[in-house]
Design a protein around this motif. Structure first.
Motif, mmCIF file in Angstrom:
data_model
loop_
_atom_site.group_PDB
_atom_site.id
_atom_site.type_symbol
_atom_site.label_atom_id
_atom_site.label_comp_id
_atom_site.label_asym_id
_atom_site.label_seq_id
_atom_site.Cartn_x
_atom_site.Cartn_y
_atom_site.Cartn_z
ATOM 1 N N GLY A 85 17.976 26.569 13.627
ATOM 2 C CA GLY A 85 18.622 27.630 13.830
ATOM 3 C C GLY A 85 18.021 28.790 15.173
ATOM 4 N N MET A 86 16.607 28.919 14.210
ATOM 5 C CA MET A 86 15.967 29.553 14.976
ATOM 6 C C MET A 86 15.516 29.507 16.332
ATOM 7 S SD MET A 86 12.095 31.849 14.478
ATOM 8 C CE MET A 86 11.029 30.518 14.594
ATOM 9 N N TYR A 87 14.296 28.557 16.733
ATOM 10 C CA TYR A 87 14.523 27.430 17.927
ATOM 11 C C TYR A 87 15.683 27.428 19.325
ATOM 12 C CZ TYR A 87 9.445 27.573 15.801
ATOM 13 O OH TYR A 87 8.423 28.199 15.800
ATOM 14 N N GLY A 88 16.396 26.526 18.439
ATOM 15 C CA GLY A 88 17.697 26.084 19.526
ATOM 16 C C GLY A 88 18.278 27.878 19.279
ATOM 17 N N SER A 89 18.688 28.543 18.793
ATOM 18 C CA SER A 89 19.073 29.230 19.371
ATOM 19 C C SER A 89 18.398 30.474 20.751
ATOM 20 C CB SER A 89 19.985 30.587 18.341
ATOM 21 O OG SER A 89 20.424 29.679 17.140
ATOM 22 N N PHE A 90 17.089 30.498 20.561
ATOM 23 C CA PHE A 90 16.682 30.980 21.164
ATOM 24 C C PHE A 90 16.498 30.269 22.268
ATOM 25 C CE2 PHE A 90 12.871 33.603 18.603
ATOM 26 C CZ PHE A 90 14.678 34.464 17.720
ATOM 27 N N MET A 91 16.661 29.317 22.720
ATOM 28 C CA MET A 91 16.316 28.380 23.966
ATOM 29 C C MET A 91 17.792 28.310 24.347
ATOM 30 S SD MET A 91 16.629 24.737 24.711
ATOM 31 C CE MET A 91 18.009 24.067 24.369
ATOM 32 N N VAL A 92 19.139 28.476 23.277
ATOM 33 C CA VAL A 92 20.367 28.260 24.209
ATOM 34 C C VAL A 92 20.879 30.021 24.427
ATOM 35 C CG1 VAL A 92 23.273 28.532 23.470
ATOM 36 C CG2 VAL A 92 21.250 26.468 22.156
ATOM 37 N N ILE A 93 20.425 30.946 24.318
ATOM 38 C CA ILE A 93 20.460 32.397 24.692
ATOM 39 C C ILE A 93 20.149 32.641 25.704
ATOM 40 C CG2 ILE A 93 20.373 34.839 23.931
ATOM 41 C CD1 ILE A 93 21.132 34.057 21.115
ATOM 42 N N LEU A 116 20.825 35.867 2.488
ATOM 43 C CA LEU A 116 21.838 36.508 3.529
ATOM 44 C C LEU A 116 21.329 35.926 4.616
ATOM 45 C CD1 LEU A 116 21.591 39.782 1.529
ATOM 46 C CD2 LEU A 116 23.532 39.070 2.225
ATOM 47 N N GLY A 117 20.377 35.494 4.537
ATOM 48 C CA GLY A 117 19.904 34.879 5.908
ATOM 49 C C GLY A 117 20.252 33.493 6.309
ATOM 50 N N GLY A 118 21.297 32.930 6.238
ATOM 51 C CA GLY A 118 22.059 31.907 6.758
ATOM 52 C C GLY A 118 23.153 32.336 6.783
ATOM 53 N N VAL A 119 23.475 33.272 6.141
ATOM 54 C CA VAL A 119 24.862 33.919 6.584
ATOM 55 C C VAL A 119 24.779 34.580 7.341
ATOM 56 C CG1 VAL A 119 26.870 35.983 6.190
ATOM 57 C CG2 VAL A 119 25.797 33.974 3.960
ATOM 58 N N LEU A 120 23.436 35.436 7.461
ATOM 59 C CA LEU A 120 23.698 36.702 8.815
ATOM 60 C C LEU A 120 23.132 36.151 10.454
ATOM 61 C CD1 LEU A 120 21.284 39.209 7.904
ATOM 62 C CD2 LEU A 120 24.107 39.285 8.243
ATOM 63 N N GLY A 121 22.642 34.903 9.992
ATOM 64 C CA GLY A 121 22.584 33.896 11.191
ATOM 65 C C GLY A 121 23.415 33.279 12.222
ATOM 66 N N ALA A 122 24.799 32.853 10.907
ATOM 67 C CA ALA A 122 25.523 32.023 11.349
ATOM 68 C C ALA A 122 26.305 33.082 11.614
ATOM 69 C CB ALA A 122 26.691 31.794 9.784
ATOM 70 N N VAL A 123 27.086 34.164 11.586
ATOM 71 C CA VAL A 123 27.537 35.358 11.713
ATOM 72 C C VAL A 123 27.333 35.606 13.585
ATOM 73 C CG1 VAL A 123 27.777 37.688 11.468
ATOM 74 C CG2 VAL A 123 28.304 36.095 9.721
ATOM 75 N N SER A 124 25.812 35.735 13.129
ATOM 76 C CA SER A 124 25.845 36.102 14.565
ATOM 77 C C SER A 124 25.881 35.205 15.804
ATOM 78 C CB SER A 124 24.224 36.435 14.855
ATOM 79 O OG SER A 124 23.607 34.530 14.376
ATOM 80 N N MET A 125 25.696 33.623 15.389
ATOM 81 C CA MET A 125 26.057 32.784 16.474
ATOM 82 C C MET A 125 27.877 32.309 16.602
ATOM 83 S SD MET A 125 23.100 31.418 17.582
ATOM 84 C CE MET A 125 22.915 33.473 17.618
ATOM 85 N N ALA A 126 28.245 32.604 15.350
ATOM 86 C CA ALA A 126 29.661 32.826 15.486
ATOM 87 C C ALA A 126 30.330 33.936 16.312
ATOM 88 C CB ALA A 126 30.780 32.473 14.027
ATOM 89 N N ALA A 166 27.305 24.340 21.518
ATOM 90 C CA ALA A 166 26.247 24.615 20.320
ATOM 91 C C ALA A 166 26.238 26.292 19.630
ATOM 92 C CB ALA A 166 25.051 25.448 22.064
ATOM 93 N N PHE A 167 26.522 26.729 20.523
ATOM 94 C CA PHE A 167 26.456 27.989 18.878
ATOM 95 C C PHE A 167 27.291 27.769 18.108
ATOM 96 C CE2 PHE A 167 26.805 30.643 23.445
ATOM 97 C CZ PHE A 167 25.381 31.500 23.307
ATOM 98 N N TRP A 168 28.559 27.301 18.507
ATOM 99 C CA TRP A 168 28.892 26.614 16.628
ATOM 100 C C TRP A 168 27.680 25.638 16.001
ATOM 101 C CZ3 TRP A 168 32.652 29.870 14.940
ATOM 102 C CH2 TRP A 168 33.649 29.868 15.419
ATOM 103 N N THR A 169 27.588 25.130 16.416
ATOM 104 C CA THR A 169 26.553 24.180 15.507
ATOM 105 C C THR A 169 25.206 24.740 15.215
ATOM 106 O OG1 THR A 169 26.408 22.569 17.534
ATOM 107 C CG2 THR A 169 24.402 22.299 16.149
ATOM 108 N N ALA A 170 24.835 25.880 15.564
ATOM 109 C CA ALA A 170 23.526 26.940 14.937
ATOM 110 C C ALA A 170 24.348 27.432 13.785
ATOM 111 C CB ALA A 170 23.237 27.928 16.155
ATOM 112 N N ALA A 171 25.476 27.816 14.031
ATOM 113 C CA ALA A 171 26.854 28.767 13.481
ATOM 114 C C ALA A 171 26.438 27.854 11.917
ATOM 115 C CB ALA A 171 27.032 29.098 13.153
ATOM 116 N N VAL A 172 26.958 26.352 12.136
ATOM 117 C CA VAL A 172 27.422 25.306 10.667
ATOM 118 C C VAL A 172 26.011 25.075 10.101
ATOM 119 C CG1 VAL A 172 27.831 23.092 10.463
ATOM 120 C CG2 VAL A 172 28.948 24.337 12.062
#
Length: 496
Positions: A285-293, A348-358, A449-455
């Motif tokens: 989630g971290m590396y993939g999301s940094f690249m996509v954003i 909480l870490g997983g939930v917050l990561g999912a919320v941000s990407m969703a 991509a964002f939904w994938t990171a959220a899941v």
């Protein structure tokens, strides 16, 4: 009857003030260097006159080196002392930065990135030193600060890259890494005391080290180059097969040898195994999301009708809230671990990561959406990073702390490599036809991509429920001086 809390002595305060800043700076040095080249890979390809597929080796080589050397340095730290291995780890980072500054050759730059990968050993070694050196009531906060600083450094590295490129050449990025590394070496050398804990009865496991390096190398090269070679190509599938066979052989060796590099019984404990699974997912989630954003922010709005036509610096600033979120997460995570144990911050870490990407999948029209999502995501990553070492340290003896945390760091790296590859495949699999020689992903590709990171993040948040809760202990058991994670002392050892 519970024990009365022990007052913190002046010596303990001095120990925390001397040791912890040095270790945090060491962790920041590696995380900044590791991610700093990500936003400039396209410009580096032009600068060095290499193809876009070849330039990715600057990340692949670094990830591969870190994945192989992190557990080795962690184990040697358990055997021969954490401070010497930490200095060797930082020396590799410094040597790589110095080589990168001095060369104009792409080949030697790849070698430099391999040397910088030695800095991956900082995380497990620093966590082990905190466990050894800090007073018991400071261990949880110290481990949380070091772990969260990995997310802080990653965010700061992206911002620093843009800032430096506004005024100087790409070599300024490696000068930054060199300066950080030298300062970290000086602080560690003078502030970190010699090791009180070494496994003098343990032995080397060269065959285990070779096979570990073998399957990690095959896996990471396949994952990193799969988009270029094709996921069903002979090379890609062949490397996946090699990775599977050598990993199986490695497991057999580790079970059979007298002094294994990695104790497979320790790795199979649910608290360790499921925490490692969470680490792999969070790394994805971290590396993939940094690249996509970063890519989304830099997309030219004139042609794509989305994005912000941001410069490298502007895109880095958009990700700066993630670093700030991770900074806030360190003390918050330590407090939650002290009061409730490590499960809550990891969930909480997983939930917050999912919320941000969703949120980004649904709202992405304004820069404020990126800033808000980045902050929430950084907070989630920081909480997750602070919780994982607490789980692992609760399940392994002190003399295995380095290798156990090292393998967790490896799986975060592997997850990061998989995450960036999957995200790249999603973005390149759905592109627009434009009157310019650039293939831009469609807006739907970014949403996917964002939904994938959220899941992936929400699955990471569910993993801790598979780990049995570590129960607090308020009295010292006969022959066992372990105390509970939730007290901030050394964690209870369980079969969890």
């Amino acid at each position: 009857m519970s024990e009365a809390p022990q007052p913190t002595t002046t010596t303990e305060k001095q120990s925390s003030a001397r040791v912890l800043p040095a270790l945090i700076l060491a962790m920041l040095s590696f995380s900044v260097v590791q991610t700093a080249v990500v936003p400039i890979l396209p410009s580096l390809a032009k600068e060095l006159s290499v193809s876009g597929s070849s330039i990715t080796w600057l990340m692949t080589a670094n990830l591969l080196s870190a994945a192989v050397l992190t557990p080795l340095l962690g184990r040697f730290g358990d055997l021969r002392g954490r401070k010497p291995m930490l200095l060797i780890s930082l020396a590799g980072l410094v040597a790589g930065s110095a080589l990168a500054v001095s060369t104009h050759s792409f080949t030697w730059l790849v070698v430099a990135r391999v040397l910088q990968g030695a800095g991956g050993g900082v995380l497990p070694l620093a966590i082990s030193i905190v466990r050894d050196e800090l007073p018991k009531q400071k261990v949880t906060g110290g481990v949380a600060a070091i772990s969260a600083s990995m997310g802080v450094g990653s965010g700061l590295g992206l911002v620093a890259t843009g800032l430096l490129l506004e005024h100087w050449s790409y070599k300024s990025i490696f000068w930054m890494g060199l300066a950080f590394g030298l300062l970290a070496i000086a602080l560690v050398a003078f502030r970190v005391p010699s090791d009180p804990v070494t496994d003098k009865e343990g032995g080397a496991d060269p065959l285990g080290a070779i096979t570990l390096a073998g399957w990690l190398s095959a896996l990471l090269v396949a994952v990193s180059q799969g988009n270029h070679w094709g996921w069903t190509s002979t090379k890609t599938l062949g490397l996946f097969a090699v990775a599977a066979v050598v990993a199986l052989l490695w497991g057999v060796i580790e079970v059979k040898v007298k002094h294994p590099l990695v104790d497979m019984k320790m790795m199979s404990r649910p608290a360790v195994a499921f925490t490692n699974l969470a680490g792999l997912l969070i790394g994805f989630g971290m590396y993939g999301s940094f690249m996509v954003i970063s890519n989304f922010a830099q997309t030219p709005e004139k042609f794509a009708h989305y994005g912000f036509t941001a410069t490298v610096l502007h895109a880095g600033v958009m990700l700066l809230p993630s670093a700030l979120g991770s900074m806030v997460a360190a003390p918050v995570g330590a407090m939650l671990i002290a009061r409730r144990g490590p499960r809550l911050p990891l969930v909480l870490g997983g939930v917050l990561g999912a919320v941000s990407m969703a949120y980004l999948a649904l709202r992405h029209s304004h820069e404020g959406d990126i800033y808000l999502s980045s902050a929430i995501f950084g907070l989630g990553i920081g909480l997750a990073f602070s919780a994982m070492p607490a789980y692992i340290n609760g399940a392994v003896p002190v003399e295995q702390s380095g290798i156990a945390n090292g393998m967790n760091a490896v799986l975060r790296t592997v997850g990061g490599a998989i995450g960036t590859a999957v995200m790249a495949a999603i973005l390149t699999g759905d592109t627009m036809k434009l009157p310019i020689p650039i293939a831009l992903p469609t807006l739907d590709a970014y949403k996917h991509a964002f939904w994938t990171a959220a899941v992936v993040c929400i699955v990471a948040g569910a993993v801790p429920f598979l780990i049995r809760t570590v129960r607090p202990t308020t009295a010292v058991a006969s022959g066992n001086t372990t105390a509970d994670l939730s007290s901030g002392r050394e964690p209870v050892k369980t079969d969890a």
